[in-house]
Design a protein around this motif. Structure first.
Motif, PDB file in Angstrom:
ATOM      1  N   ASN A  42       4.995 -50.463  36.143  1.00 54.64           N
ATOM      2  CA  ASN A  42       5.751 -49.582  35.315  1.00 54.64           C
ATOM      3  C   ASN A  42       6.645 -48.738  36.210  1.00 54.64           C
ATOM      4  OD1 ASN A  42       6.535 -49.630  32.710  1.00 54.64           O
ATOM      5  ND2 ASN A  42       4.888 -48.248  32.034  1.00 54.64           N
ATOM      6  N   PHE A  43       6.271 -48.166  37.266  1.00 51.90           N
ATOM      7  CA  PHE A  43       6.602 -47.176  38.293  1.00 51.90           C
ATOM      8  C   PHE A  43       7.868 -48.008  38.916  1.00 51.90           C
ATOM      9  CE2 PHE A  43       6.908 -45.954  42.877  1.00 51.90           C
ATOM     10  CZ  PHE A  43       7.499 -44.819  42.661  1.00 51.90           C
TER      11      PHE A  43
ATOM     12  N   VAL B 138       7.057 -58.055  40.919  1.00 47.22           N
ATOM     13  CA  VAL B 138       6.806 -56.930  39.743  1.00 47.22           C
ATOM     14  C   VAL B 138       6.674 -57.669  38.410  1.00 47.22           C
ATOM     15  CG1 VAL B 138       7.552 -54.605  38.470  1.00 47.22           C
ATOM     16  CG2 VAL B 138       7.275 -54.888  40.989  1.00 47.22           C
ATOM     17  N   ASN B 139       8.110 -58.171  38.181  1.00 45.90           N
ATOM     18  CA  ASN B 139       8.519 -59.086  37.010  1.00 45.90           C
ATOM     19  C   ASN B 139       7.298 -60.120  36.788  1.00 45.90           C
ATOM     20  OD1 ASN B 139      10.794 -57.255  36.315  1.00 45.90           O
ATOM     21  ND2 ASN B 139      12.209 -58.665  37.321  1.00 45.90           N
TER      22      ASN B 139
ATOM     23  N   ASN C 235      12.128 -47.301  38.338  1.00 46.32           N
ATOM     24  CA  ASN C 235      12.674 -47.055  39.570  1.00 46.32           C
ATOM     25  C   ASN C 235      13.523 -48.019  40.337  1.00 46.32           C
ATOM     26  OD1 ASN C 235      12.178 -44.125  39.275  1.00 46.32           O
ATOM     27  ND2 ASN C 235      10.208 -44.827  39.274  1.00 46.32           N
ATOM     28  N   PHE C 236      13.754 -49.147  39.831  1.00 49.77           N
ATOM     29  CA  PHE C 236      14.457 -50.236  40.727  1.00 49.77           C
ATOM     30  C   PHE C 236      15.946 -49.788  40.754  1.00 49.77           C
ATOM     31  CE2 PHE C 236      11.266 -54.023  39.811  1.00 49.77           C
ATOM     32  CZ  PHE C 236      11.089 -53.969  40.994  1.00 49.77           C
TER      33      PHE C 236
ATOM     34  N   GLN D 208      11.559 -39.813  45.992  1.00 50.22           N
ATOM     35  CA  GLN D 208      10.615 -38.734  46.163  1.00 50.22           C
ATOM     36  C   GLN D 208       9.910 -37.934  44.920  1.00 50.22           C
ATOM     37  OE1 GLN D 208      12.214 -35.959  48.945  1.00 50.22           O
ATOM     38  NE2 GLN D 208      10.145 -35.130  49.513  1.00 50.22           N
ATOM     39  N   LYS D 209      10.991 -37.681  43.986  1.00 47.25           N
ATOM     40  CA  LYS D 209      10.561 -37.188  42.933  1.00 47.25           C
ATOM     41  C   LYS D 209       9.702 -37.983  42.005  1.00 47.25           C
ATOM     42  CE  LYS D 209      11.073 -33.767  39.739  1.00 47.25           C
ATOM     43  NZ  LYS D 209      10.177 -32.772  40.121  1.00 47.25           N
ATOM     44  N   ALA D 210      10.206 -39.509  42.089  1.00 43.70           N
ATOM     45  CA  ALA D 210       9.565 -40.507  41.374  1.00 43.70           C
ATOM     46  C   ALA D 210       8.095 -40.697  41.758  1.00 43.70           C
ATOM     47  CB  ALA D 210      10.114 -41.807  41.376  1.00 43.70           C
ATOM     48  N   PHE D 211       7.704 -40.401  43.298  1.00 44.32           N
ATOM     49  CA  PHE D 211       6.401 -40.528  43.679  1.00 44.32           C
ATOM     50  C   PHE D 211       5.705 -39.204  43.241  1.00 44.32           C
ATOM     51  CE2 PHE D 211       7.925 -43.917  46.443  1.00 44.32           C
ATOM     52  CZ  PHE D 211       6.867 -44.721  46.442  1.00 44.32           C
ATOM     53  N   GLU D 212       6.176 -38.220  43.152  1.00 48.61           N
ATOM     54  CA  GLU D 212       5.615 -37.025  42.670  1.00 48.61           C
ATOM     55  C   GLU D 212       5.079 -37.290  41.240  1.00 48.61           C
ATOM     56  OE1 GLU D 212       8.454 -33.629  43.227  1.00 48.61           O
ATOM     57  OE2 GLU D 212       8.274 -33.903  45.447  1.00 48.61           O
ATOM     58  N   ASN D 213       5.879 -37.591  40.432  1.00 47.21           N
ATOM     59  CA  ASN D 213       5.701 -38.178  39.074  1.00 47.21           C
ATOM     60  C   ASN D 213       4.337 -39.123  39.141  1.00 47.21           C
ATOM     61  OD1 ASN D 213       7.233 -36.214  37.944  1.00 47.21           O
ATOM     62  ND2 ASN D 213       9.072 -37.823  37.809  1.00 47.21           N
ATOM     63  N   LEU D 214       4.692 -39.959  39.757  1.00 46.07           N
ATOM     64  CA  LEU D 214       3.478 -41.175  40.065  1.00 46.07           C
ATOM     65  C   LEU D 214       1.954 -40.582  40.551  1.00 46.07           C
ATOM     66  CD1 LEU D 214       2.665 -44.017  40.197  1.00 46.07           C
ATOM     67  CD2 LEU D 214       3.455 -44.229  42.472  1.00 46.07           C
TER      68      LEU D 214
END
Length: 170
Positions: free
Chosen positions: A100-101, A78-79, A105-106, A116-122
């Motif tokens: 960015n995602f 990613v970096n 979230n790292f 799970q919440k991060a994936f909903e936002n993604l």
């Protein structure tokens, strides 16, 4: 076996899609190490042939690393990709969105509830980015919605993809 023996005789524009499809098959089977092995055959080629597949393979590589739980390697890639695209507008597209995602979230990547919440936002962000997704022919190479749904819900990627495929037949 045949690709190892005859791979150099097959032109890149045939070989790259074959390797990508084999990687995709291993991904569906949740054999992530084999998926990475075959996807690396796509990524290591410095070829103008099948450039759309090679471009999406960078995104698929991150997805496989995440699913395989190879978080340190994921962070490295990613970096590296972030630095690579820093000078152009790619941060605005699907690759930038996914980079960015993961970057955001790292710190929480092993917390399933957080992710799970991060994936909903993604999922919401990707719907805003649909133009870039279709430009990359993403739906042709990978079902991003099914991947996100598999990380939000309780169904596997394979189950979601097969259900979608069977529904398309009727």
């Amino acid at each position: 076996h045949g690709l190892k023996v005859f791979g150099t005789l097959i032109p890149d524009y045939f070989r790259i899609p074959i390797c990508y499809n084999i990687a995709s098959t291993f991904f569906v089977l949740e054999e992530y190490n084999n998926a990475l092995l075959w996807l690396n055959n796509v990524l290591k080629k410095d070829s103008s042939a099948a450039q759309d597949i090679v471009s999406f393979a960078k995104i698929f590589h991150l997805i496989i690393l995440y699913q395989a739980g190879k978080f340190e390697l994921l962070e490295y890639h990613v970096n590296a990709l972030w630095k690579q695209i820093e000078t152009n507008d790619s941060k605005e597209g699907l690759l930038g969105l996914l980079l960015n995602f993961f970057r955001l979230n790292f710190a929480y990547i092993s917390n399933k509830k957080w992710m799970q919440k991060a994936f909903e936002n993604l999922e919401k962000e990707i719907h805003k980015c649909r133009m870039e997704v279709s430009k990359l022919k993403q739906d042709k190479y990978f079902d991003m919605n099914a991947w996100i749904e598999s990380n939000v819900g309780k169904r596997s990627f394979a189950e979601i993809v097969s259900t979608t495929f069977l529904a398309s037949l009727s």
